[in-house]
Design a protein around this motif. Structure first.
Motif, PDB file in Angstrom:
ATOM      1  N   ASN A  24       0.862  -1.172   0.000  1.00  0.00           N
ATOM      2  CA  ASN A  24       0.000   0.000   0.000  1.00  0.00           C
ATOM      3  C   ASN A  24       0.901   1.225   0.000  1.00  0.00           C
ATOM      4  O   ASN A  24       1.916   1.259   0.689  1.00  0.00           O
ATOM      5  CB  ASN A  24      -0.912  -0.019   1.233  1.00  0.00           C
ATOM      6  CG  ASN A  24      -1.772   1.208   1.313  1.00  0.00           C
ATOM      7  OD1 ASN A  24      -1.369   2.201   1.883  1.00  0.00           O
ATOM      8  ND2 ASN A  24      -2.948   1.136   0.732  1.00  0.00           N
ATOM      9  N   ALA A  25       0.524   2.242  -0.777  1.00  0.00           N
ATOM     10  CA  ALA A  25       1.338   3.446  -0.901  1.00  0.00           C
ATOM     11  C   ALA A  25       0.855   4.572   0.004  1.00  0.00           C
ATOM     12  O   ALA A  25       1.275   5.706  -0.150  1.00  0.00           O
ATOM     13  CB  ALA A  25       1.335   3.912  -2.352  1.00  0.00           C
ATOM     14  N   VAL A  30      -4.298  -0.801  -3.591  1.00  0.00           N
ATOM     15  CA  VAL A  30      -3.538  -1.988  -3.199  1.00  0.00           C
ATOM     16  C   VAL A  30      -2.735  -2.414  -4.428  1.00  0.00           C
ATOM     17  O   VAL A  30      -3.279  -2.541  -5.522  1.00  0.00           O
ATOM     18  CB  VAL A  30      -4.479  -3.127  -2.750  1.00  0.00           C
ATOM     19  CG1 VAL A  30      -3.678  -4.371  -2.414  1.00  0.00           C
ATOM     20  CG2 VAL A  30      -5.335  -2.683  -1.572  1.00  0.00           C
ATOM     21  N   PHE A  31      -1.447  -2.634  -4.235  1.00  0.00           N
ATOM     22  CA  PHE A  31      -0.547  -3.016  -5.320  1.00  0.00           C
ATOM     23  C   PHE A  31      -0.226  -4.501  -5.165  1.00  0.00           C
ATOM     24  O   PHE A  31       0.331  -4.915  -4.147  1.00  0.00           O
ATOM     25  CB  PHE A  31       0.729  -2.182  -5.265  1.00  0.00           C
ATOM     26  CG  PHE A  31       0.486  -0.722  -5.534  1.00  0.00           C
ATOM     27  CD1 PHE A  31       0.785  -0.190  -6.772  1.00  0.00           C
ATOM     28  CD2 PHE A  31      -0.055   0.098  -4.554  1.00  0.00           C
ATOM     29  CE1 PHE A  31       0.553   1.161  -7.029  1.00  0.00           C
ATOM     30  CE2 PHE A  31      -0.289   1.442  -4.797  1.00  0.00           C
ATOM     31  CZ  PHE A  31       0.010   1.975  -6.044  1.00  0.00           C
ATOM     32  N   ILE A  32      -0.599  -5.296  -6.166  1.00  0.00           N
ATOM     33  CA  ILE A  32      -0.383  -6.750  -6.145  1.00  0.00           C
ATOM     34  C   ILE A  32       0.874  -7.057  -6.955  1.00  0.00           C
ATOM     35  O   ILE A  32       0.976  -6.704  -8.133  1.00  0.00           O
ATOM     36  CB  ILE A  32      -1.587  -7.505  -6.751  1.00  0.00           C
ATOM     37  CG1 ILE A  32      -2.892  -7.096  -6.069  1.00  0.00           C
ATOM     38  CG2 ILE A  32      -1.347  -9.009  -6.702  1.00  0.00           C
ATOM     39  CD1 ILE A  32      -3.041  -7.538  -4.652  1.00  0.00           C
ATOM     40  N   LEU A  71       8.075  -5.404  -3.213  1.00  0.00           N
ATOM     41  CA  LEU A  71       7.813  -3.997  -3.493  1.00  0.00           C
ATOM     42  C   LEU A  71       7.699  -3.255  -2.173  1.00  0.00           C
ATOM     43  O   LEU A  71       7.060  -3.732  -1.232  1.00  0.00           O
ATOM     44  CB  LEU A  71       6.495  -3.859  -4.267  1.00  0.00           C
ATOM     45  CG  LEU A  71       5.864  -2.470  -4.379  1.00  0.00           C
ATOM     46  CD1 LEU A  71       6.716  -1.548  -5.234  1.00  0.00           C
ATOM     47  CD2 LEU A  71       4.459  -2.587  -4.941  1.00  0.00           C
ATOM     48  N   ALA A  72       8.323  -2.082  -2.088  1.00  0.00           N
ATOM     49  CA  ALA A  72       8.195  -1.216  -0.912  1.00  0.00           C
ATOM     50  C   ALA A  72       8.115   0.224  -1.385  1.00  0.00           C
ATOM     51  O   ALA A  72       8.828   0.630  -2.314  1.00  0.00           O
ATOM     52  CB  ALA A  72       9.387  -1.395   0.024  1.00  0.00           C
ATOM     53  N   PHE A  73       7.243   0.982  -0.760  1.00  0.00           N
ATOM     54  CA  PHE A  73       7.113   2.396  -1.085  1.00  0.00           C
ATOM     55  C   PHE A  73       7.915   3.225  -0.098  1.00  0.00           C
ATOM     56  O   PHE A  73       7.937   2.940   1.093  1.00  0.00           O
ATOM     57  CB  PHE A  73       5.639   2.814  -1.064  1.00  0.00           C
ATOM     58  CG  PHE A  73       4.862   2.260  -2.215  1.00  0.00           C
ATOM     59  CD1 PHE A  73       4.885   2.881  -3.453  1.00  0.00           C
ATOM     60  CD2 PHE A  73       4.129   1.096  -2.080  1.00  0.00           C
ATOM     61  CE1 PHE A  73       4.186   2.365  -4.525  1.00  0.00           C
ATOM     62  CE2 PHE A  73       3.427   0.566  -3.132  1.00  0.00           C
ATOM     63  CZ  PHE A  73       3.454   1.201  -4.371  1.00  0.00           C
TER      64      PHE A  73
END
Length: 105
Positions: A24-25, A30-32, A71-73
């Motif tokens: 989540n950013a 929601v980023f899959i 993935l990481a924001f």
């Protein structure tokens, strides 16, 4: 929907394959993350919004432990647009794990 005592599982999205994570950013998206290199964006109610990035050309995916792995924001993503991905590269050094920073345009 499946229940296990106090835990209830509900289908969020379908039609995904090789899913390794989600992020989540800091907003309502929601980023899959899919191992094959595609990151898809969904709304919190499970509606597909679109593709975020496709890194499949950079990846080595021959084995289960390879591909797009995470993935990481950035904590300041809303202002700086930075995000980070972890993947196994196909070149210049095959199978090497990389963490790369990208910026949303």
């Amino acid at each position: 929907m499946v229940s296990f005592g106090q835990i209830t599982l509900t289908t969020f999205a379908s039609g995904l394959s090789n899913t390794v994570g989600f992020a989540n950013a800091g907003d309502d998206r929601v980023f899959i993350v899919q191992r094959t290199g595609l990151i898809k964006i969904y709304s919190q109610n499970g509606t597909f919004i679109g593709n975020f990035i496709n890194l499949s050309s950079k990846l080595q995916t021959g084995y289960q432990e390879q591909g797009l792995l995470g993935l990481a924001f950035d904590p300041n993503y809303a202002t700086n647009g930075f995000f980070y991905v972890n993947y196994t590269a196909n070149a210049p050094i095959n199978n090497a794990t990389h963490i790369s920073r990208f910026k949303v345009s």
